[in-house]
Design a protein around this motif. Structure first.
Motif, short mmCIF file in Angstrom:
data_model
loop_
_atom_site.label_atom_id
_atom_site.label_comp_id
_atom_site.label_asym_id
_atom_site.label_seq_id
_atom_site.Cartn_x
_atom_site.Cartn_y
_atom_site.Cartn_z
N LEU A 25 49.63 68.45 -8.77
CA LEU A 25 48.65 69.37 -8.17
C LEU A 25 47.40 68.58 -7.84
O LEU A 25 46.79 67.95 -8.72
CB LEU A 25 48.31 70.50 -9.15
CG LEU A 25 47.31 71.55 -8.64
CD1 LEU A 25 47.99 72.47 -7.62
CD2 LEU A 25 46.74 72.36 -9.79
N THR A 26 47.01 68.58 -6.58
CA THR A 26 45.81 67.86 -6.19
C THR A 26 44.58 68.74 -6.41
O THR A 26 44.64 69.97 -6.35
CB THR A 26 45.85 67.42 -4.73
OG1 THR A 26 46.00 68.57 -3.88
CG2 THR A 26 46.99 66.45 -4.50
N LEU A 27 43.46 68.08 -6.64
CA LEU A 27 42.18 68.74 -6.85
C LEU A 27 41.21 68.23 -5.80
O LEU A 27 40.95 67.03 -5.71
CB LEU A 27 41.66 68.44 -8.26
CG LEU A 27 40.30 69.01 -8.65
CD1 LEU A 27 40.33 70.54 -8.63
CD2 LEU A 27 39.92 68.52 -10.05
N GLY A 28 40.70 69.14 -4.99
CA GLY A 28 39.73 68.78 -3.97
C GLY A 28 38.40 69.43 -4.23
O GLY A 28 38.29 70.37 -5.03
N GLY A 29 37.37 68.95 -3.56
CA GLY A 29 36.04 69.49 -3.77
C GLY A 29 35.19 69.41 -2.53
O GLY A 29 35.44 68.60 -1.63
N GLU A 30 34.16 70.27 -2.48
CA GLU A 30 33.22 70.28 -1.37
C GLU A 30 31.79 70.40 -1.90
O GLU A 30 31.09 71.39 -1.64
CB GLU A 30 33.54 71.43 -0.41
CG GLU A 30 34.90 71.31 0.26
CD GLU A 30 35.22 72.48 1.18
OE1 GLU A 30 34.43 73.46 1.20
OE2 GLU A 30 36.25 72.44 1.87
N PRO A 31 31.32 69.42 -2.68
CA PRO A 31 29.95 69.49 -3.17
C PRO A 31 28.95 69.37 -2.02
O PRO A 31 29.26 68.82 -0.96
CB PRO A 31 29.85 68.29 -4.12
CG PRO A 31 30.90 67.33 -3.62
CD PRO A 31 32.02 68.19 -3.11
N THR A 32 27.76 69.90 -2.22
CA THR A 32 26.73 69.91 -1.18
C THR A 32 25.44 69.32 -1.72
O THR A 32 25.12 69.44 -2.91
CB THR A 32 26.49 71.34 -0.67
OG1 THR A 32 26.20 72.20 -1.78
CG2 THR A 32 27.72 71.87 0.06
N TYR A 33 24.66 68.73 -0.80
CA TYR A 33 23.45 68.02 -1.20
C TYR A 33 22.32 68.32 -0.22
O TYR A 33 22.56 68.65 0.95
CB TYR A 33 23.72 66.51 -1.28
CG TYR A 33 24.77 66.17 -2.30
CD1 TYR A 33 24.43 65.87 -3.61
CD2 TYR A 33 26.13 66.19 -1.97
CE1 TYR A 33 25.40 65.59 -4.57
CE2 TYR A 33 27.10 65.91 -2.92
CZ TYR A 33 26.73 65.62 -4.21
OH TYR A 33 27.69 65.35 -5.15
N VAL A 34 21.09 68.19 -0.71
CA VAL A 34 19.89 68.44 0.08
C VAL A 34 18.87 67.34 -0.19
O VAL A 34 18.95 66.66 -1.21
CB VAL A 34 19.28 69.82 -0.25
CG1 VAL A 34 20.22 70.95 0.13
CG2 VAL A 34 18.89 69.91 -1.72
N PRO A 35 17.90 67.16 0.71
CA PRO A 35 16.85 66.17 0.44
C PRO A 35 15.98 66.58 -0.75
O PRO A 35 15.96 67.75 -1.17
CB PRO A 35 16.04 66.15 1.73
CG PRO A 35 16.89 66.79 2.76
CD PRO A 35 17.75 67.76 2.04
N ILE A 36 15.23 65.63 -1.26
CA ILE A 36 14.29 65.93 -2.34
C ILE A 36 13.25 66.93 -1.88
O ILE A 36 12.84 67.81 -2.62
CB ILE A 36 13.64 64.62 -2.84
CG1 ILE A 36 14.73 63.74 -3.48
CG2 ILE A 36 12.53 64.90 -3.84
CD1 ILE A 36 14.26 62.36 -3.87
N ASP A 37 12.83 66.81 -0.62
CA ASP A 37 11.91 67.78 -0.04
C ASP A 37 12.60 68.43 1.16
O ASP A 37 12.47 67.97 2.29
CB ASP A 37 10.60 67.10 0.41
CG ASP A 37 9.61 68.09 1.00
OD1 ASP A 37 9.76 69.30 0.76
OD2 ASP A 37 8.68 67.64 1.70
N THR A 325 55.70 68.33 -0.81
CA THR A 325 55.70 68.30 -2.28
C THR A 325 54.66 69.24 -2.87
O THR A 325 54.33 69.12 -4.06
CB THR A 325 55.45 66.87 -2.79
OG1 THR A 325 54.16 66.41 -2.30
CG2 THR A 325 56.53 65.92 -2.31
N ASN A 326 54.15 70.16 -2.07
CA ASN A 326 53.13 71.09 -2.56
C ASN A 326 53.75 72.03 -3.60
O ASN A 326 54.65 72.80 -3.29
CB ASN A 326 52.55 71.89 -1.40
CG ASN A 326 51.32 72.68 -1.80
OD1 ASN A 326 51.31 73.37 -2.81
ND2 ASN A 326 50.29 72.58 -0.99
#
Length: 673
Positions: A25-37, A325-326
């Motif tokens: 089973l694969t594990l994927g992700g979609e984290p998100t980021y923003v500037p300091i300001d 193979t899912n």
């Protein structure tokens, strides 16, 4: 990175369960980021803006220099949504799975920082023609925004054995469209004769760099063209270019890929599918380290005392190494086992998500939508009784119409199936279940811990199928489970289930997330014997369509309401009277043999909002009378902590008991008189 032994042991148990059942089973992700300001609408509302691409390149450059030295970045057209002028962009990073350079000519890196000249770019064009064994074909591109800028366009395609060019029958010059983006996306393809191919390579000098846009090709000719282009760049003494174009599918399983994409308010990272949780944890650690030189982070600091997630989510995805193979396709009962367990435990929907929860959020539970519970039960029972075999189509068609928001949007769902086997749109048949009620958190180790929780539940439910009928939470869902201590009590049940199955996750790590997610706004007295006030959850309602300038309409969310949780020991409650703005709070029975109550109040009164005639109820003044001694605290509009009032401050006049919506609830509403 150093993985704690406790987490590593759980991850090993997860891998052992999957191996015992013969699946991956694969594990994927979609984290998100923003500037300091994060200034400007691009970091709050819109997907595109003046600085977002610069930050995107800064992040990819940091990733390449720190972690994936042989990766190449490609600027590519991304998602295109109705109402947006241009497609969004994505920076695709690709690299060989064996760590070798993507093409042989990159075994020695290209130089950086050498400003290109028109003469050198012309030499490159000639060298590339020779290497492709083409006699001519370059056209002069005219940019309406800067007619003197160097732009060359070569109609280019591949016939299965060699590259060829074609006369577009428009002369030696081509006028670029008056829009944004690289020259390869600004070609007037719609005005070309119907008999010609519409693929082209574009070369331009922009912002002191050479830019190469590669045409859409399958993997083998794409790599061949890349090899020729790198060799021609060296011959012309040009520095490393900015690559753009369409990245082909990895037909030969040669490379890995990740993307940095423009999304509303954030940069979204599409991680490569991870075969183990350890791989996932490594990627989050790499991203956290790369964010430092890029000037990014995984949270917003609204005030010195008020920190929240990015607002863009950190969705987790289950899938398979390949479509063939899912493991989800052939195990529909495993899928419903997860869905049933998630439905039984609201903490999985509310504990790790963002500020916005409930039926109009980005990740509503199935029982917050318009679907009748018996339809969900009927669907799950049907899938659980299917015979052995590949049931990808039936799983998709049965579930994706049920796991939606109230409008029928298949993407906005706690467990979304719009990328499972939806043949109606590109990218819909990828065998993925996307869990969307997961927020990006300030620390990579926290996000990794949440992913390990999800992975552990998948393994435990594979070995121990959950077949309990769906639970009708009723009003309790948005009352009891919107309060932090009630959520934690539910989460402790999950940890106990996992512990019995051999997955002993450390409660203290998740308690750190809990304390950040639901900060303490007031502590009166000593420890558990005193009173604690935490910020709680509130479901913000979606308002009706509102006309906007230009004739369009929009639907706003009423964010004026907030909720607090008051929690104390029963002994303290027996000797204490608590009032909010003079009105008595009737304490109720709470988990853990405690007493408490939720309090809804109006923090703001912005337009538009529900009940516009009810003013904001700020400042909020608490009167705590314990054994005859009264103490006052005040919460002002611009603060997130209660402050003790000076001695002698007059208390608000005593009012009526603060009312609950009905007798079965544990939350009262300060607006009700």
């Amino acid at each position: 990175m150093n993985i704690p032994k406790t987490l590593g042991a759980v991850a090993d148990n997860v891998d052992a369960v999957f191996a015992e059942h013969g699946l991956r089973l694969t594990l994927g992700g979609e984290p998100t980021y923003v500037p300091i300001d994060p200034a400007g609408s691009e970091w709050h509302v819109t997907a595109l803006g003046p600085t977002k691409l610069t930050y995107g390149y800064a992040l990819t450059e940091a990733l390449i220099s720190q972690s994936i030295p042989n990766a190449i970045s490609f600027y590519s057209p991304g998602k295109f949504y109705p109402g947006e002028v241009n497609p969004r962009w994505a920076i695709n990073l690709i690299w060989s799975v064996d760590g070798a350079p993507l093409v042989p000519s990159l075994s020695k890196p290209l130089e950086h920082g050498v400003a290109p000249t028109a003469e050198a770019a012309t030499l490159f064009c000639k060298s590339l023609l020779r290497r492709l064994r083409l006699g001519a074909g370059w056209m002069n591109g005219k940019d309406p925004f800067d007619e003197g800028r160097f732009v060359r366009v070569l109609p280019l395609d591949y016939d299965g054995t060699h590259f060829f060019t074609q006369d577009w029958q428009i002369g030696d010059d081509i006028e670029l469209l008056r829009t944004e983006g690289p020259a390869g996306l600004r070609l007037p393809l719609a005005s070309l004769p119907p008999s010609v191919n519409r693929r082209a390579l574009a070369v331009e000098i922009r912002d002191g760099q050479i830019h190469l846009f590669l045409p859409p090709l399958i993997q083998a000719p794409f790599l061949e063209l890349l090899e020729h282009a790198i060799a021609a760049l060296r011959e012309a003494h040009l520095s490393a270019p900015v690559f753009a174009g369409y990245v082909p599918n990895d037909e030969a399983n040669l490379w890995s890929k990740m993307a940095v994409a423009a999304d509303p308010g954030v940069l979204e990272i599409n991680l490569p599918p991870c075969l183990t949780w350890r791989d996932y944890a490594v990627w989050l650690d790499r991203l956290e380290r790369a964010c430092v030189p890029a000037g990014l982070r995984s949270f917003k600091q609204l005030t010195p005392e008020d920190q929240i997630g990015t607002g863009g989510g950190n969705h987790l995805l289950f899938g398979g190494p390949t479509l063939d193979t899912n493991p989800l396709f052939t195990r529909p009962a495993w899928v419903t086992s997860m869905l049933r367990y998630w439905q039984h435990h609201p903490s999985l929907a509310y504990l790790f998500t963002g500020q916005y929860v409930g039926s109009s959020s980005q990740a509503p539970r199935p029982d917050e939508g318009a679907v009748a519970p018996y339809d969900l039960e009927m669907a799950y029972l049907f899938l659980e009784q299917l015979p052995p075999g590949d049931h990808r189509y039936l799983i998709s068609e049965t579930l994706r119409h049920l796991h939606t928001d109230t409008s029928g949007n298949t993407h906005r769902s706690e467990a979304s199936f719009d990328k499972f086997w939806n043949v109606n749109f590109d990218g819909g048949s990828r065998g993925l279940i996307e869990f969307r009620a997961v927020e990006t958190l300030p620390h990579a180790r926290w996000m990794s811990a949440v992913a390990l929780l999800w992975h552990s539940l998948a393994a435990w439910l594979l070995a121990n199928p959950f077949r309990e009928p769906l639970r009708d939470h009723g009003d309790k869902l948005h009352d009891f489970y919107f309060l932090p201590n009630c959520l934690w009590a539910d989460f402790e049940k999950i940890l106990r289930d996992l512990k019995k199955g051999g997955f002993k996750l450390p409660a203290s790590l998740y308690r750190e997330i809990f304390d950040w997610r639901f900060p303490v706004m007031l502590e009166h007295g000593e420890g558990d014997a005193g009173l604690s006030v935490r910020r709680a959850l509130e479901g913000w309602p979606l308002l009706c369509e509102t006309p906007l300038e230009g004739g369009s309409t929009s639907r706003f969310v009423d964010t004026s309401m907030e909720r607090l949780e008051f929690s104390t020991s029963r002994e303290f409650a027996n000797h204490t009277e608590i009032r909010a703005n003079g009105r008595l709070l009737p304490l109720q029975s709470f988990p853990g043999n405690r007493a408490g109550i939720g309090l809804r109040y109006r923090r703001t009164a912005l337009y538009p909002s529900l009940h516009p005639g009810i003013p904001a109820q700020m400042p909020l003044t608490l009167s705590i009378n314990h054994d005859g001694k009264e103490t006052l605290y005040r919460l002002d509009q611009d603060r997130r902590q209660f402050e003790r009032c000076p001695e002698g401050t007059p208390a608000p006049a005593p009012g009526s008991v603060c009312k609950k919506l009905n007798a079965g609830l544990v939350t009262c509403d300060l607006r009700l008189q």
